[in-house]
Design a protein around this motif. Structure first.
Motif, PDB file in Angstrom:
ATOM      1  N   ASN A  24       9.624  -6.244   2.223  1.00 29.28           N
ATOM      2  CA  ASN A  24      11.287  -6.142   2.398  1.00 29.28           C
ATOM      3  C   ASN A  24      11.848  -6.007   1.232  1.00 29.28           C
ATOM      4  OD1 ASN A  24      13.320  -6.508   4.478  1.00 29.28           O
ATOM      5  ND2 ASN A  24      13.598  -8.440   3.136  1.00 29.28           N
ATOM      6  N   ASN A  25      11.358  -7.212   0.261  1.00 23.62           N
ATOM      7  CA  ASN A  25      12.352  -7.290  -0.963  1.00 23.62           C
ATOM      8  C   ASN A  25      12.411  -6.061  -1.899  1.00 23.62           C
ATOM      9  OD1 ASN A  25      13.117  -9.766  -0.198  1.00 23.62           O
ATOM     10  ND2 ASN A  25      11.335 -10.930  -1.143  1.00 23.62           N
ATOM     11  N   TYR A  26      11.138  -5.550  -1.941  1.00 24.26           N
ATOM     12  CA  TYR A  26      10.910  -4.295  -2.840  1.00 24.26           C
ATOM     13  C   TYR A  26      11.540  -3.110  -2.094  1.00 24.26           C
ATOM     14  CZ  TYR A  26       8.541  -1.447  -6.246  1.00 24.26           C
ATOM     15  OH  TYR A  26       8.081  -0.685  -7.318  1.00 24.26           O
ATOM     16  N   GLY A  27      11.658  -3.101  -0.936  1.00 20.70           N
ATOM     17  CA  GLY A  27      12.466  -2.011  -0.326  1.00 20.70           C
ATOM     18  C   GLY A  27      14.259  -2.259  -0.550  1.00 20.70           C
ATOM     19  N   VAL A  28      14.393  -3.805  -0.552  1.00 18.81           N
ATOM     20  CA  VAL A  28      15.707  -3.707  -1.040  1.00 18.81           C
ATOM     21  C   VAL A  28      16.237  -3.365  -2.282  1.00 18.81           C
ATOM     22  CG1 VAL A  28      17.402  -5.810  -1.645  1.00 18.81           C
ATOM     23  CG2 VAL A  28      16.073  -5.934   0.586  1.00 18.81           C
ATOM     24  N   LEU A  29      15.263  -3.654  -3.465  1.00 17.44           N
ATOM     25  CA  LEU A  29      15.368  -3.350  -4.657  1.00 17.44           C
ATOM     26  C   LEU A  29      15.419  -1.807  -4.919  1.00 17.44           C
ATOM     27  CD1 LEU A  29      15.265  -4.301  -7.715  1.00 17.44           C
ATOM     28  CD2 LEU A  29      12.765  -3.909  -7.621  1.00 17.44           C
ATOM     29  N   SER A  38      12.310   5.657  -1.007  1.00 18.43           N
ATOM     30  CA  SER A  38      11.100   4.502  -1.327  1.00 18.43           C
ATOM     31  C   SER A  38      11.730   3.269  -0.360  1.00 18.43           C
ATOM     32  CB  SER A  38      11.140   4.342  -2.723  1.00 18.43           C
ATOM     33  OG  SER A  38      10.870   5.363  -3.546  1.00 18.43           O
ATOM     34  N   ALA A  39      12.861   3.155  -0.215  1.00 19.12           N
ATOM     35  CA  ALA A  39      13.336   2.016   0.473  1.00 19.12           C
ATOM     36  C   ALA A  39      12.867   2.025   2.034  1.00 19.12           C
ATOM     37  CB  ALA A  39      14.971   1.707   0.506  1.00 19.12           C
ATOM     38  N   LEU A  40      13.002   3.157   2.417  1.00 14.82           N
ATOM     39  CA  LEU A  40      12.603   3.343   3.842  1.00 14.82           C
ATOM     40  C   LEU A  40      11.065   3.081   3.927  1.00 14.82           C
ATOM     41  CD1 LEU A  40      14.211   4.195   6.355  1.00 14.82           C
ATOM     42  CD2 LEU A  40      13.627   6.550   5.979  1.00 14.82           C
ATOM     43  N   TYR A  41      10.263   3.902   2.916  1.00 17.25           N
ATOM     44  CA  TYR A  41       8.979   3.557   2.969  1.00 17.25           C
ATOM     45  C   TYR A  41       8.399   2.055   3.217  1.00 17.25           C
ATOM     46  CZ  TYR A  41       4.085   3.933   1.199  1.00 17.25           C
ATOM     47  OH  TYR A  41       2.773   3.914   1.311  1.00 17.25           O
ATOM     48  N   PHE A  42       9.067   1.232   2.248  1.00 18.45           N
ATOM     49  CA  PHE A  42       8.831   0.013   2.250  1.00 18.45           C
ATOM     50  C   PHE A  42       9.146  -1.077   3.378  1.00 18.45           C
ATOM     51  CE2 PHE A  42       7.725   0.966  -2.082  1.00 18.45           C
ATOM     52  CZ  PHE A  42       6.669   0.984  -2.381  1.00 18.45           C
TER      53      PHE A  42
END
Length: 207
Positions: A24-29, A38-42
């Motif tokens: 979730n946090n990596y997606g936010v980043l 990339s956000a959608l993927y994570f």
């Protein structure tokens, strides 16, 4: 860098619980860096884990995050479906904070489509709930958006009145945060003072 390291360790050791937050946090980043694929993927990876372990509280967060990406991309139909699903889950859980948050998301969705009158209805629903349960951050956000909607509708009076309310609750939120920080610093100061006094007493006893 550190988020990547944490992700690699958790994936290698197959530790699911930390991965829920990491994805979730990596997606936010990635979303902040405008790397939406990339956000959608994570976000979706996190959602799969939450669905597998039946994390009913966490699933709506992932659904909303995915919907937010679709909203940025102006895919309003997909965003609407996901926001609706998240709200349905939160309603069943009687998650008042989550319900109030989703009211704002529907307001954002309609605002993005220039449907200002309909957006106001959702923001006002968010205000009603946020005032009832004391969610000041949502209250001030909603009043700001209502003001923006009325400005776009060329209703200067209501835009001004709602902007005043936004400022009022924004100041209230800042005061709350400031008072909390002051209280935290006071505790740290008193603790340090007591530790220093104890150390001094020990030295005096030894002498």
């Amino acid at each position: 860098f550190y988020m990547q390291k944490a992700k690699m360790i958790a994936e290698k050791k197959k530790i699911q619980k930390p991965l829920l937050s990491i994805y979730n946090n990596y997606g936010v980043l990635k979303e902040m860096q405008n790397q939406l694929d990339s956000a959608l993927y994570f976000y979706q990876k996190g959602l799969v884990i939450k669905e597998n372990i039946k994390d009913s509280v966490g699933i709506p967060y992932s659904l909303n995050n995915i919907a937010n990406v679709h909203l940025i991309r102006k895919d309003y139909k997909k965003a609407n479906v996901l926001y609706d699903k998240a709200l349905s889950i939160r309603t069943k859980l009687k998650d008042e904070v989550g319900i109030t948050e989703n009211f704002c998301y529907f307001g954002d969705l309609l605002l993005a489509q220039n449907k200002y009158s309909k957006a106001i209805i959702w923001y006002e629903k968010a205000v009603e709930k946020s005032l009832k349960f004391g969610y000041i951050d949502i209250t001030q956000y909603s009043f700001e958006k209502i003001s923006q909607c009325y400005e776009n509708l060329n209703n200067k009076e209501k835009a001004f009145l709602n902007y005043k309310k936004f400022v009022q609750y924004k100041d209230s939120l800042l005061n709350k945060e400031t008072n909390s920080k002051i209280a935290e610093l006071e505790i740290e100061f008193e603790t340090a003072k007591k530790e220093k006094q104890l150390l001094q007493n020990e030295i005096e006893i030894k002498n």
